[in-house]
Motif scaffolding. Sequence first.
Motif, short mmCIF file in Angstrom:
data_model
loop_
_atom_site.label_atom_id
_atom_site.label_comp_id
_atom_site.label_asym_id
_atom_site.label_seq_id
_atom_site.Cartn_x
_atom_site.Cartn_y
_atom_site.Cartn_z
N ASP A 69 62.66 -22.66 -0.71
CA ASP A 69 62.34 -23.00 0.48
C ASP A 69 61.80 -21.69 1.30
OD1 ASP A 69 61.61 -24.03 3.03
OD2 ASP A 69 63.82 -24.36 3.82
N CYS A 70 62.74 -20.63 1.49
CA CYS A 70 62.53 -19.51 2.16
C CYS A 70 61.61 -18.52 1.37
CB CYS A 70 63.70 -18.89 2.45
SG CYS A 70 64.98 -19.32 3.57
N VAL A 98 56.79 -22.65 9.00
CA VAL A 98 57.87 -23.47 8.63
C VAL A 98 57.44 -24.29 7.64
CG1 VAL A 98 58.74 -23.44 11.26
CG2 VAL A 98 56.74 -24.92 10.49
N THR A 99 58.50 -24.93 7.04
CA THR A 99 58.19 -25.72 5.77
C THR A 99 57.69 -27.32 6.37
OG1 THR A 99 60.00 -24.56 4.78
CG2 THR A 99 59.49 -26.75 3.79
N ALA A 100 56.55 -27.62 5.66
CA ALA A 100 55.98 -28.79 5.81
C ALA A 100 56.62 -29.81 4.84
CB ALA A 100 54.54 -29.06 6.23
N SER A 101 56.66 -29.36 3.57
CA SER A 101 56.93 -30.12 2.42
C SER A 101 57.90 -29.07 1.49
CB SER A 101 55.82 -30.63 1.65
OG SER A 101 56.26 -31.13 0.41
N LEU A 102 58.94 -29.65 0.73
CA LEU A 102 59.81 -28.81 -0.15
C LEU A 102 60.06 -29.71 -1.27
CD1 LEU A 102 61.53 -26.44 -1.08
CD2 LEU A 102 63.62 -27.49 0.03
N HIS A 103 59.60 -29.25 -2.60
CA HIS A 103 60.31 -30.15 -3.53
C HIS A 103 60.43 -29.08 -4.73
CE1 HIS A 103 59.31 -33.16 -6.83
NE2 HIS A 103 59.24 -32.07 -7.48
N LYS A 128 45.68 -22.73 8.59
CA LYS A 128 47.17 -22.43 8.86
C LYS A 128 48.30 -23.12 7.89
CE LYS A 128 46.27 -21.91 13.90
NZ LYS A 128 46.49 -22.37 15.11
N LYS A 129 47.79 -23.38 6.64
CA LYS A 129 48.64 -24.00 5.70
C LYS A 129 48.59 -23.38 4.31
CE LYS A 129 48.86 -28.45 6.10
NZ LYS A 129 48.64 -30.12 6.02
N PHE A 130 49.42 -23.26 3.79
CA PHE A 130 49.55 -22.50 2.42
C PHE A 130 50.57 -23.17 1.52
CE2 PHE A 130 47.96 -19.15 5.04
CZ PHE A 130 47.30 -18.50 4.28
N LYS A 131 50.14 -23.42 0.35
CA LYS A 131 50.81 -23.85 -0.67
C LYS A 131 51.55 -22.96 -1.73
CE LYS A 131 49.26 -26.28 -4.18
NZ LYS A 131 48.76 -27.35 -5.10
N VAL A 132 52.84 -22.87 -1.72
CA VAL A 132 53.22 -21.48 -2.80
C VAL A 132 54.20 -22.49 -3.83
CG1 VAL A 132 55.00 -20.07 -2.86
CG2 VAL A 132 53.78 -20.25 -0.66
N GLU A 133 53.85 -22.25 -4.96
CA GLU A 133 54.28 -22.56 -6.30
C GLU A 133 55.38 -21.61 -6.77
OE1 GLU A 133 50.95 -23.74 -8.83
OE2 GLU A 133 50.59 -25.55 -7.75
N THR A 134 56.50 -21.78 -6.97
CA THR A 134 57.53 -20.83 -7.20
C THR A 134 58.43 -21.08 -8.51
OG1 THR A 134 57.97 -20.28 -5.03
CG2 THR A 134 59.84 -20.04 -6.24
N GLU A 147 57.70 -26.20 -5.10
CA GLU A 147 56.55 -26.11 -4.12
C GLU A 147 56.96 -26.23 -2.70
OE1 GLU A 147 52.55 -28.18 -5.39
OE2 GLU A 147 53.24 -29.20 -3.51
N VAL A 148 56.13 -25.37 -2.15
CA VAL A 148 56.52 -25.45 -0.55
C VAL A 148 55.05 -25.49 0.14
CG1 VAL A 148 57.18 -24.01 1.40
CG2 VAL A 148 58.66 -24.30 -0.34
N VAL A 149 54.81 -26.35 0.85
CA VAL A 149 53.63 -26.46 1.79
C VAL A 149 54.40 -25.80 3.09
CG1 VAL A 149 51.99 -27.64 3.02
CG2 VAL A 149 52.50 -28.21 0.67
#
Length: 164
Positions: A69-70, A98-103, A128-134, A147-149
């Motif tokens: 998340d962070c 801020v987190t819109a979605s966390l998986h 104003k929205k980014f997707k981060v694959e971790t 994945e965080v949006v």
Amino acid sequence: MEEKVLIAIQDDYPEDFAWCYGCGRMNEHGHHFRTGWLEDKTMTIYAPKPEHMALPGYVYGGLIGSLVDCHGTGSAALALHRKNGHEPGDSAEPPRFVTASLHVDFLKPTPHGTVLKAIGTVQEIHPKKFKVETEVFAGDMLCARGEVVAVVMPSSFTAKEQHN
């Protein structure tokens, strides 16, 4: 030699917005996750504490979720900050997300006593929205994918707005 995040985006968050339990430097009880650039990827390094145990020898999954998340919101902040012509430590205040979605998918039990490394790939999906694959590694072992949006923090989150 242990890798470290020397210049983290969280170091530049204003004090009013540096209280997150996961990545806030002002939260004395928090994890203090620090996210920085690793070439064109992002990286957060964290050594779980004894209290982060699920079962003897393994890390509690909630810590992994918090790390993803962070790392995701910090990575989004890094990406937008760079897009705006800045880098951490250049005295420009970075955007906050801020987190819109966390998986999170847990692939293997995460061994305790090993430093965790989250490596992220950032994709802009809206201004104003980014997707981060971790990917979260314990040593060389891939333990989790997430994945965080993340969305730019709304103005309603400011302290001034909260008190009205």
